[in-house]
Design an enzyme around this catalytic site. Structure first.
Site, PDB file in Angstrom:
ATOM      1  N   GLY A   6      16.761   2.434   6.452  1.00 58.95           N
ATOM      2  CA  GLY A   6      15.823   2.132   5.895  1.00 58.95           C
ATOM      3  C   GLY A   6      14.170   2.717   5.980  1.00 58.95           C
ATOM      4  N   SER A   9      11.245   4.101   3.476  1.00 60.78           N
ATOM      5  CA  SER A   9       9.400   3.308   3.167  1.00 60.78           C
ATOM      6  C   SER A   9       9.184   2.799   4.360  1.00 60.78           C
ATOM      7  CB  SER A   9       9.824   2.436   1.872  1.00 60.78           C
ATOM      8  OG  SER A   9      10.972   1.776   1.895  1.00 60.78           O
ATOM      9  N   GLY A  10       7.703   1.749   4.960  1.00 60.82           N
ATOM     10  CA  GLY A  10       7.719   1.234   5.690  1.00 60.82           C
ATOM     11  C   GLY A  10       7.817   1.731   7.109  1.00 60.82           C
ATOM     12  N   ILE A  11       7.867   0.822   7.549  1.00 59.64           N
ATOM     13  CA  ILE A  11       8.382   0.722   9.400  1.00 59.64           C
ATOM     14  C   ILE A  11       9.368   1.432   9.266  1.00 59.64           C
ATOM     15  CG2 ILE A  11       9.616  -0.815  11.228  1.00 59.64           C
ATOM     16  CD1 ILE A  11       8.460  -3.334   9.853  1.00 59.64           C
ATOM     17  N   GLY A  12      10.781   1.874   9.083  1.00 58.98           N
ATOM     18  CA  GLY A  12      11.657   2.669   9.023  1.00 58.98           C
ATOM     19  C   GLY A  12      10.912   4.259   8.796  1.00 58.98           C
ATOM     20  N   SER A 134      12.544 -10.164  12.248  1.00 56.16           N
ATOM     21  CA  SER A 134      11.495 -11.509  11.694  1.00 56.16           C
ATOM     22  C   SER A 134      10.658 -12.480  12.204  1.00 56.16           C
ATOM     23  CB  SER A 134      11.428 -11.414  10.181  1.00 56.16           C
ATOM     24  OG  SER A 134      10.719 -12.303   9.283  1.00 56.16           O
ATOM     25  N   TYR A 147      15.100 -15.009   2.417  1.00 55.13           N
ATOM     26  CA  TYR A 147      15.121 -13.479   3.598  1.00 55.13           C
ATOM     27  C   TYR A 147      14.890 -14.418   5.122  1.00 55.13           C
ATOM     28  CZ  TYR A 147      12.284 -10.300   6.338  1.00 55.13           C
ATOM     29  OH  TYR A 147      11.365  -9.413   6.414  1.00 55.13           O
TER      30      TYR A 147
END
Length: 331
Positions: A6, A9-12, A134, A147
């Site tokens: 992942g 994008s984002g955290i990755g 999470s 989720y």
């Protein structure tokens, strides 16, 4: 070498860039070849060492090929980060069955597949297996119920795997990162069945805080770290006051959508999304979390608390004779 799923994008993505900037060899894995190629070019232009592999984490064979590519480039995998994830914004009753299953294929079985491949490559030398879950792994939530269910499953898998590895005297460390709401583009990429843009559960934090926690576990493994004190407070409230939490939780629903912003059509559930973005364009994440800083440094915190306790005891001891004299003077 650190492998991150992942990573487009984002955290990755934030973690990959931060790890490369600190001298680690990084292999970025996601489904978006064009985004990965552009990201790697940027990392190398800044002096970092990186390569990429295209793989769907739901496909174990593809992950094995991705890992082999990283080993061919850097020699071995020291740290594996299970980070790939997707989301659905809908009530459970309105969540299409194919979307629900696909979410679990990525969020849960992606972690299962990644963990198995990582263990194969770690071998007797060991390594760090880090999974990004999470705070939804510790509490339920409306609108993002699918989720949350997947993250509950991830936590159970990771904790059970840790027990088994310890029983086998394995040299592999197993860490679980539990971010609060993070201001990434996950809402833009989600399968959104709401009216308007999907928003991050408040209050959102900056993804760099999660990246720092991941790299901290790579250097000094921890069992788990919750990123964001607000999220930890929410979890504690849900655990200790479940009935009240169930009554109050629906109050967050209006904050999960913004009808003033048109929602982006499509999602990254079945196809790669428009990656390359680190942060949400609609929310500004909190840049600091004192709680997380303390959680990442338990020994330092314990030492400071011990020092404070000793200093307090000494102060009380010095005060006692004076207080006794003062009391005798009143008699």
């Amino acid at each position: 070498m650190i492998l991150i799923t992942g990573a487009s994008s984002g955290i990755g993505l934030v973690t990959a860039r931060l790890a490369a900037a600190r001298g680690a060899g990084v292999i970025l894995v996601s489904r978006n070849e064009a985004a990965l190629a552009e990201i790697v070019r940027g990392i190398e232009a800044d002096g970092g060492a990186a390569c990429f592999a295209v793989a769907d984490v739901g496909d174990r064979a593809a992950l094995s090929e991705a890992a082999a590519k990283g080993v061919a480039r850097f020699g071995r995998i020291d740290t594996w980060v299970n980070n790939a994830g997707v989301a659905i914004y809908a009530t459970l009753a309105a969540t299409p069955g194919d979307e629900h299953q696909r979410l679990f294929r990525t969020n849960y079985f992606g972690v299962v597949n990644g963990s198995h491949v990582a263990l194969e490559h770690f071998g007797a030398a060991g390594g760090n297996l880090i999974t990004v879950a999470s705070i939804a792994a510790d509490m339920s939530t409306p609108i993002m119920g699918a989720y949350a269910a997947s993250k509950h499953a991830v936590r159970a898998f990771v904790e059970s795997l840790r027990i088994e590895l310890k029983a086998a005297a394995s040299p592999v460390s197993v860490s679980l990162i539990k971010p609060s709401g993070i201001a990434t583009p996950i809402g833009l990429h989600a399968a959104n069945h709401l009216d308007g843009a999907a928003m991050i559960p408040p209050p959102p934090y900056d993804p760099k805080l999660v990246a720092e926690a991941i790299l901290r576990c790579a250097e000094r493994p921890r069992r788990e770290i919750t990123v964001g004190g607000a999220g930890r407070a929410q979890v504690l409230f849900a655990e200790h006051f479940p009935a009240l939490f169930e009554r109050l939780a629906p109050l967050v629903i209006p904050f999960l959508q913004n009808r003033a912003i048109p929602k982006r059509e499509g999602s990254n559930l079945f196809e790669p999304g428009p990656d390359g973005e680190e942060r949400s364009p609609h929310e500004v994440g909190l840049k600091a979390s004192p709680y997380t800083q303390v959680a990442m440094r338990p020994r330092l915190t314990a030492a400071l608390l011990s020092t404070a306790a000793i200093a307090g005891a000494c102060a009380i001891w010095r005060w006692r004779p004076r207080a006794a004299i003062a009391l005798r003077g009143r008699d």
